[in-house]
Design an enzyme around this catalytic site. Structure first.
Site, short mmCIF file in Angstrom:
data_model
loop_
_atom_site.label_atom_id
_atom_site.label_comp_id
_atom_site.label_asym_id
_atom_site.label_seq_id
_atom_site.Cartn_x
_atom_site.Cartn_y
_atom_site.Cartn_z
N LEU A 22 -8.56 4.76 1.98
CA LEU A 22 -8.71 6.10 1.08
C LEU A 22 -7.49 6.50 0.34
O LEU A 22 -7.43 7.30 -0.54
CB LEU A 22 -9.11 7.28 1.97
N ARG A 23 -6.34 5.73 0.71
CA ARG A 23 -5.24 5.88 0.04
C ARG A 23 -5.19 5.86 -1.47
O ARG A 23 -4.52 6.67 -2.15
CB ARG A 23 -3.88 5.00 0.42
N ALA A 24 -5.80 4.97 -2.05
CA ALA A 24 -5.95 4.79 -3.32
C ALA A 24 -6.49 5.90 -3.82
O ALA A 24 -6.23 6.38 -4.95
CB ALA A 24 -6.95 3.56 -3.59
N ASP A 38 0.92 -1.00 0.04
CA ASP A 38 0.14 0.07 0.12
C ASP A 38 1.11 1.24 -0.11
O ASP A 38 0.40 2.40 -0.42
CB ASP A 38 -0.90 0.11 1.17
#
Ligand SMILES: [Zn+2]
Length: 665
Positions: free
Chosen positions: A275-277, A194
């Protein structure tokens, strides 16, 4: 020194070039993970990119590459004068070797000088060297877990912390992280996965003409690096100028709300975690727009960004094909396409500039420049294409339709331990010596330096030498040889590798439910004891690593719940696969001792020689959970336990053992 191979001269690898360029344009994209086979010029292209990055201004003499305009207030070489002399230097490219020590990565504190002279003598590590440049980790999936944690912390915070007892140092460490890995040698932990902004799958081109061109250019470069570089100088200059232009306009690129919602809808559509995507996709889309000379983000920018930012963030099975399902991507984009906007969808002139247009000499794949402009070309040879089509049937092994038994409510299990005393990370399973636990003695540090200092033992070691060392006043004269580190004994975490028989002989639904419940219980126990877990499954035609070793027990439980049953029993393959997993894991995390839990009735109905496969696991602490049931028993699991030198536990006794022990205790 020879010049780097020119970035523009790299044939093909369009996605990889584009991903690197987007990172060069915007530091917020968050790095690139390159997945693929060996021998695909991965390191060549990363080196080539570093040579393309703009030079950085650094405070003269600062080993931590402080920016004269905004020096790090905590810089160990500081404080710097507000108008300290600066010097321009190339952005650094630092390689982190897989076998690096902690000191090499984060730097080392000279404890002798700290104790004897009271100064913080700090030797910067690779993180300091990589600050404001590129940190390249080849085979990042084989990196020791401990280093991965340090790397993750630094990458997340942009700061490197070094702590040794009471002395601590911190300095800025912001870098473009580029990792490569061959997925066949083991997956990355989800946390590290990630952390990379983008991923690219690479494979050498299968196109004979392109392959010939690769070799031709390589020959030309090796024969005359200077001349080769000179022939590509105009291309390289144009590329550098285009990157600089994109950087300059990056801040003024507009991301309309409709596009932002398109991004979040696409991320939701691919069921990515967290929410990093969304953030990375948005940053990458903005960077791509800047790269294309646009001042507003278009559908094409979103598409390119999603294709690079999402593949490693989908919830996925290890059997899923790599890449992103591009048909689903286009569907999601169609559904969320905002109504016609004044924005200009394609802006062929915006990216202009001498030499950056199409039509470069003999360049099949194009550099980041030409491939980014046409989304339709992007599918050209990309592994994602074929991948999408075959998805869904990927885990089928050709035998009968899958039968999926449910798992019951997990119960407490007996503590299974690895024999002897290990030196693994702190945990709650087997006995271990390390940085945690009760101090049971002191010793002369071995290797790189003391893991902590045992002060009483250190003083005692120094005491006899004081006269000879010329001590006059108070203050002890300490030497490095006096240092003693504490020996602590506590509990370590282990790698619990489950090898589960899911064949037809185990297939009676009620029995498989009992098996799943037992393994789930053991998984839960592993979680509470801070173990790593892995899952190998064998059934039908062979064995597979259903869950590469991970700290995510959740992932293990999910795999287990959906595990189908049926087919023959290739027991030897199961054991051989387990031995492979352990071999790789020993490289990556040598101090973590494995515990093998084989769950089977021991009946091998297909595949190779069980005795030989068991021999490959000699020395590993093992447990065989015997799943045989019924009035007539063959005792095959017992035979397997003997071959493995394993403890035998009947499946139905797992819960009972705990009850017995509680009664006894
Ligand atoms: Zn500095």
């Amino acid at each position: 020194m020879n010049p780097a191979y020119p970035f523009s001269a790299v044939v093909g690898l369009a996605d990889l070039k584009l991903a690197l360029v987007l990172n060069a344009v915007s530091s917020r994209v968050g790095g690139v993970l390159v997945r693929g086979e060996k021998g695909t010029a991965k390191s060549t292209i990363v080196r080539a990119l570093a040579a393309q990055l703009p030079q950085v201004a650094v405070v003269a003499g600062c080993r931590f590459h402080c920016d004269p305009g905004a020096p790090d207030p905590g810089c160990p070489d500081g404080p710097h004068e507000p108008d300290a002399a600066g010097a321009l230097r190339a952005a650094s490219l630092v390689e982190l070797p897989v076998g690096a020590s902690e000191d090499r990565l984060v730097g080392s504190l000279d404890l002798e000088r700290a104790l004897t002279e009271g100064v913080k003598a700090f030797e910067p590590g690779l993180l300091a060297a990589a600050h404001r440049g590129v940190l390249y980790v080849d085979e990042v999936n084989l990196l020791h877990d401990h280093l991965v944690d340090l790397l993750l912390d630094a990458a997340a915070l942009g700061v490197c912390y070094v702590e040794r007892e009471t002395v601590s140092i911190r300095h800025a460490a912001r870098f473009l992280l580029v990792g490569t890995m061959n997925p066949e040698e083991g997956e990355l932990r989800p946390q590290l996965l990630d952390r990379f902004g983008l991923t690219v799958e690479v494979r050498a081109t299968r196109e004979p003409d392109e392959r010939a061109e690769v070799v031709r250019r390589r020959f030309a470069f090796d024969a005359d690096p200077e001349g080769f570089a000179a022939r590509w100088a105009a291309e390289e200059a144009a590329l550098a100028a285009r990157i600089a232009r994109a950087r300059a306009v990056l801040g003024s690129v507009r991301l309309p709300d409709s596009r932002l919602r398109q991004i979040t809808a696409v991320c939701a559509g691919f069921e990515v975690d967290g929410l990093r995507a969304d953030l990375v996709t948005a940053h990458a889309a903005v960077a791509h727009a800047a790269w294309q000379g646009r001042d507003v983000v278009t559908r094409e920018d979103v598409r390119v960004a999603a294709r690079l930012a999402l593949p490693h963030r989908r919830r996925r099975d290890p059997f899923d094909a790599p890449g992103l399902d591009e048909r689903l991507l286009d569907e999601l984009l169609d559904q969320t396409e905002p109504p016609e906007d004044p924005e200009n969808p394609e802006d062929p002139d915006g990216s202009g500039g001498p030499g950056s247009g199409p039509g470069r000499p003999g360049e099949p794949g194009g550099s980041g420049g030409s491939d980014g402009s046409g989304g339709s070309e992007a599918g050209d040879g990309a592994p994602g294409d074929a991948a999408g089509a075959s998805e869904g049937s990927a885990s089928g092994s050709g035998d009968r339709p899958h039968d999926v038994a449910a798992a019951g409510v997990p119960f407490r299990v007996p503590v299974l331990k690895v024999a002897g005393v290990g030196a693994g990370v702190a945990g709650r399973r087997s006995s271990g010596r390390g940085r945690h636990g009760r101090t049971i003695g002191a010793r002369v540090p071995a290797g790189a330096g003391p893991a902590g200092i045992d002060l009483p033992a250190t003083l005692l070691a120094a005491a006899p030498h004081q006269l000879r060392r010329g001590r006059r006043g108070p203050g002890l004269v300490l030497k490095r040889d006096d240092l003693r580190e504490p020996v602590r004994e506590g509990r370590e975490g282990n790698l619990v590798l489950f090898v589960v028989d899911a064949s037809g002989s185990m297939g009676a639904r009620r029995r498989m439910t009992a098996v799943k419940t037992a393994v789930l219980s053991l998984l839960l126990d592993a979680y509470q004891r801070r173990d790593k877990v892995g899952l190998v499954v064998f059934r039908g035609a062979g064995a597979m690593v259903a869950l590469p070793p991970t700290s995510s027990v959740e992932a293990g439980a999910a795999r287990l719940r959906t595990l189908p049953t049926g087919g023959r029993t290739p027991l030897a393959e199961g054991l051989a696969t387990a031995a492979d997993v352990l071999r790789v894991e020993r490289l990556r995390d040598p101090d973590r001792r494995p515990l093998l839990v084989v769950v089977t009735d021991g009946r091998a109905t297909s595949g190779g020689d069980v005795t030989r496969a068991a021999a490959a696991l000699a020395g590993v602490t093992s447990v065989v959970v015997d799943c045989e049931s019924g009035p007539v028993r063959l005792g095959m699991a017992q035979a397997l336990a003997v071959r493995l030198g394993a403890r035998l536990l009947p499946l139905e006794s797992l819960g009972d053992l705990v009850r017995d022990r509680r009664k006894a205790g």
